[in-house]
Structures are given as C-alpha cells and as structure tokens.
Design a protein around this motif. Structure first.
Motif, PDB file in Angstrom:
ATOM      1  N   PRO A 139       0.797  -1.238   0.000  1.00  0.00           N
ATOM      2  CA  PRO A 139       0.000   0.000   0.000  1.00  0.00           C
ATOM      3  C   PRO A 139       0.826   1.283   0.000  1.00  0.00           C
ATOM      4  CG  PRO A 139      -0.217  -1.196   2.099  1.00  0.00           C
ATOM      5  CD  PRO A 139       0.517  -2.098   1.157  1.00  0.00           C
ATOM      6  N   SER A 140       2.041   1.261   0.607  1.00  0.00           N
ATOM      7  CA  SER A 140       2.786   2.532   0.612  1.00  0.00           C
ATOM      8  C   SER A 140       3.354   2.851  -0.764  1.00  0.00           C
ATOM      9  CB  SER A 140       3.856   2.565   1.714  1.00  0.00           C
ATOM     10  OG  SER A 140       4.509   1.348   1.748  1.00  0.00           O
ATOM     11  N   GLN A 141       3.434   1.846  -1.667  1.00  0.00           N
ATOM     12  CA  GLN A 141       3.818   2.139  -3.079  1.00  0.00           C
ATOM     13  C   GLN A 141       2.575   2.047  -3.963  1.00  0.00           C
ATOM     14  OE1 GLN A 141       5.553  -0.296  -1.291  1.00  0.00           O
ATOM     15  NE2 GLN A 141       7.371   0.930  -0.837  1.00  0.00           N
ATOM     16  N   LEU A 142       1.431   2.170  -3.368  1.00  0.00           N
ATOM     17  CA  LEU A 142       0.146   2.124  -4.091  1.00  0.00           C
ATOM     18  C   LEU A 142       0.025   0.830  -4.913  1.00  0.00           C
ATOM     19  CD1 LEU A 142       0.071   5.833  -5.340  1.00  0.00           C
ATOM     20  CD2 LEU A 142      -0.423   4.946  -3.080  1.00  0.00           C
ATOM     21  N   ASN A 143       0.550  -0.263  -4.321  1.00  0.00           N
ATOM     22  CA  ASN A 143       0.488  -1.588  -4.952  1.00  0.00           C
ATOM     23  C   ASN A 143       1.134  -1.620  -6.332  1.00  0.00           C
ATOM     24  OD1 ASN A 143      -0.876  -2.594  -2.684  1.00  0.00           O
ATOM     25  ND2 ASN A 143      -2.801  -1.771  -3.486  1.00  0.00           N
ATOM     26  N   ALA A 144       2.188  -0.787  -6.485  1.00  0.00           N
ATOM     27  CA  ALA A 144       2.961  -0.844  -7.735  1.00  0.00           C
ATOM     28  C   ALA A 144       3.545  -2.247  -7.866  1.00  0.00           C
ATOM     29  CB  ALA A 144       4.077   0.192  -7.697  1.00  0.00           C
ATOM     30  N   ILE A 171       3.375  -0.608 -13.025  1.00  0.00           N
ATOM     31  CA  ILE A 171       4.690  -1.176 -12.716  1.00  0.00           C
ATOM     32  C   ILE A 171       5.408  -0.261 -11.739  1.00  0.00           C
ATOM     33  CG2 ILE A 171       5.950  -0.066 -14.618  1.00  0.00           C
ATOM     34  CD1 ILE A 171       7.404  -2.859 -14.894  1.00  0.00           C
ATOM     35  N   ASP A 172       6.174  -0.860 -10.841  1.00  0.00           N
ATOM     36  CA  ASP A 172       6.968  -0.073  -9.911  1.00  0.00           C
ATOM     37  C   ASP A 172       8.034   0.679 -10.724  1.00  0.00           C
ATOM     38  OD1 ASP A 172       7.879  -0.277  -6.680  1.00  0.00           O
ATOM     39  OD2 ASP A 172       9.369   0.408  -8.125  1.00  0.00           O
ATOM     40  N   LEU A 173       8.020   2.002 -10.584  1.00  0.00           N
ATOM     41  CA  LEU A 173       8.874   2.808 -11.461  1.00  0.00           C
ATOM     42  C   LEU A 173      10.353   2.513 -11.195  1.00  0.00           C
ATOM     43  CD1 LEU A 173       6.721   6.076 -11.481  1.00  0.00           C
ATOM     44  CD2 LEU A 173       6.913   4.343 -13.278  1.00  0.00           C
ATOM     45  N   ALA A 174      10.705   2.154  -9.941  1.00  0.00           N
ATOM     46  CA  ALA A 174      12.097   1.797  -9.636  1.00  0.00           C
ATOM     47  C   ALA A 174      12.472   0.491 -10.342  1.00  0.00           C
ATOM     48  CB  ALA A 174      12.286   1.656  -8.129  1.00  0.00           C
ATOM     49  N   SER A 175      11.533  -0.479 -10.357  1.00  0.00           N
ATOM     50  CA  SER A 175      11.815  -1.744 -11.058  1.00  0.00           C
ATOM     51  C   SER A 175      11.974  -1.501 -12.558  1.00  0.00           C
ATOM     52  CB  SER A 175      10.675  -2.752 -10.869  1.00  0.00           C
ATOM     53  OG  SER A 175      10.484  -3.047  -9.522  1.00  0.00           O
TER      54      SER A 175
END
Ligand SMILES: CC/C=C\C=C\CC(=O)SCCNC(=O)CCNC(=O)[C@H](O)C(C)(C)COP(=O)(O)OP(=O)(O)OC[C@H]1O[C@@H](n2cnc3c(N)ncnc32)[C@H](O)[C@@H]1OP(=O)(O)O
Length: 277
Positions: A27-32, A70-74
């Motif tokens: 949830p803290s990454q908005l489920n990225a 998608i998680d922008l860091a990934s």
C-alpha cells in the motif's frame, strides 16, 4: 499463520467459505508491481488453483488504490540492466526473456482454472490494467479510475492490455485509450464494458463482490472451471471450432456427480451440494 509473500496477501473470506481474496499488498507504493510481485503472482495463483478449498478468487488492492502500475524503480532497473554495455544481442535477448516472464505472471490469472474476479478501487494504471484485463470478471467502486498509461512512459504496453482490452471494449475504444493514455472513470469503464458494475464505495464493492463470488462458489466447480476454460479458448476459435471444442469438453465432463446433484436439487427445490475440485 505464515506470510510467504512480500507483495501479496491471501485471505479466506471465512473458515467455511471457498472464496479467497488475493490482495496486492504494497500500500505505501500504491500496490505498484515490483519484480517481487511478478515473481509472486504466478506462485500465489498456482497455489490457489491447486488448493481444493478454493472455488473463486477475488483480486483487490490494499490501501488507497488498486494498483499504480509497474513499480517505477523496477522499470528503471530493468531498463538500466538492458543498456548496461556488453553484447547488444545478448542484452536484448535477456530483456525479451524478462518481458516474457512478466507476461507469464499476468497470464497466470487466465491459466488459473478457478474464476478470478477483480475488485478495483482508486487507481488502476498501466500494469494494473494488464492485470484486470486478464481477470474473468471486473467490478469497481465509484472512485475508481483507469489509464492505459504506457505511451506516457515511452513504452508499447507489453503485458497483455493491447491483446486483451480490444476483446473486452472493442478495437476502436482500446486504440483510443492506449494512444491517449487518458484517465477514464469507473462509470466510463462500465459504459465500455470493462467492468460489469460500479459500486458506490469501496466497502460496498468488497461486500457486493464477495456476495457474487459466494454465488459462483456455490455452483458446480466442474461447470464453473469448464465455462472459464471453454470461453477463454473460444476467443481464438470460429463458432464452428468453438462448438466442436465444447462438445468434446462436455463429452468428457458432462456426465458427472455434479449433474446428478444439480438436477436432484432443482427437482427437490433445495440447494445443491458439490464436492471440491
Ligand atoms: C517491461 C515493462 C513492463 C511493464 C510496464 C508497465 C507499464 C506501466 O505500468 S505504466 C504506468 C506506471 N505507473 C504510473 O505512471 C503511475 C504513477 N503514479 C501516479 O500517477 C499516482 O501516484 C497515482 C497512482 C495516480 C496516485 O496518486 P496519489 O494518490 O496522489 O499518490 P502519490 O502521492 O502520487 O503517490 C504516493 C506514493 O506512491 C509512489 N508511487 C506511485 N506510483 C508508483 C509506482 N508506479 N511505482 C513506484 N512508486 C509509486 C509515489 O512516488 C509516492 O511515493 P512517496 O515516497 O510518498 O513520494
């Protein structure tokens, strides 16, 4: 209880229910969707598929949004690794394999024999749309919004939206949504046929979708999994081929204890009871 997943949570509706909730839980990454998410999704879906206590899976997101894509860091780490020197052909081949395994993580939703119902609240963006378009049924709450966001990140969407969305909302609508990357509301998603119903709030969504899932879970597991399998396969077939396929399917599975039980229950005006699959 053990929590074998970093990015997901599996919760049984209650001890006597065969409805299980698969929850995107970052949830803290908005489920990225991170690399861990892509590794865990197929494992979780396969374990639910193989668990005879499970009849229906409800996919939802913890916290404020369903999924921010998608998680922008990934994404940055994938693209950095692919352009980090060395032989270009080999880097490209590695990237192709990486994309293939991310695609397989989304396709695991379709490969699961049991129905997977998406319950979307808040944002459903990019990879979130890939995920929900692989689901069998979709519902959302009024605060939901969607975006096929990839072109804004200079990406051709590659995890299934461009293949599945046109079959759900039609070619012209899918093209418009994918080229503009514009946000569209839950109401518009309903008008397009992307979701089957819009609930007034997240709590109404959770309650309503669980009720629908319980209704499906009470039906013959053989008929439910067969219906999913035949409908999915029929997408790629002519009507004639599809009819041939379902005739073969039913010649193998129509004559079952479930059929006898469903017919007796109907005649005796009682609820049917089916064994697990
Ligand atoms: C090989 C390629 C394979 C797959 C490709 C898939 C493509 C895609 O998925 S494209 C879509 C990528 N996602 C996005 O562009 C969405 C970016 N996020 C947003 O637009 C907004 O965050 C929002 C989802 C609309 C929600 O807005 P809001 O409620 O106002 O929250 P924020 O304050 O913006 O965000 C809170 C917090 O979450 C972080 N975050 C949001 N999205 C992501 C994400 N996708 N990846 C990683 N982190 C994300 C955001 O940075 C904030 O972090 P803080 O540390 O609190 O600042």
């Amino acid at each position: 209880m053990d929590h074998p997943y970093k990015t997901l949570e599996i919760v049984r509706e209650n001890t006597s229910s065969s409805v299980f909730h698969l929850i995107l839980n970052r949830p803290s990454q908005l489920n990225a969707l991170s690399l861990d998410s892509f590794a865990e999704l197929p494992k979780a879906l396969s374990s639910l598929d193989q668990n005879p206590d499970v009849s229906v899976i409800v996919l939802s997101g913890a916290g404020k949004h369903f999924c921010s894509g998608i998680d922008l860091a990934s994404l940055s780490s994938i693209s950095a690794r692919a352009s980090s020197g060395g032989d270009r052909g080999r880097s490209s081949e590695l990237l192709r394999r990486r994309i293939g395994s991310m695609q397989a993580a989304i396709t695991a939703v379709e490969r699961c024999r049991k129905p997977v119902i998406a319950a979307v609240h808040g944002a459903c963006i990019g990879g979130g749309v890939d995920l929900v378009t692989a689901c069998d049924v979709r519902y959302c709450s009024e605060d939901a919004f969607f975006s096929v966001k990839e072109v804004d990140l200079a990406i051709v969407a590659d995890l299934g939206t461009l293949q599945r969305l046109p079959r759900i909302v039609g070619y012209a609508n899918a093209m418009e949504l994918a080229l503009t990357a514009r946000r569209f509301s839950g109401g518009e998603a309903k008008d397009l046929g992307l979701v089957s119903r819009v609930f007034g709030s997240k709590s109404e969504l959770d309650k309503g979708v669980t009720m629908i899932a319980e209704g499906i879970a009470a039906k013959s597991p053989l008929a439910v999994t067969g219906t999913k399998a035949v409908l999915l396969r029929s997408r790629e077939m002519s009507v004639e081929q599809g009819l041939d396929y379902v005739a073969t399917w039913n010649s193998g599975m129509l004559i079952s204890d479930d059929l006898n039980e469903a017919v007796s229950a109907q005649m005796m005006k009682r609820q049917p009871r089916f064994s697990k699959l």
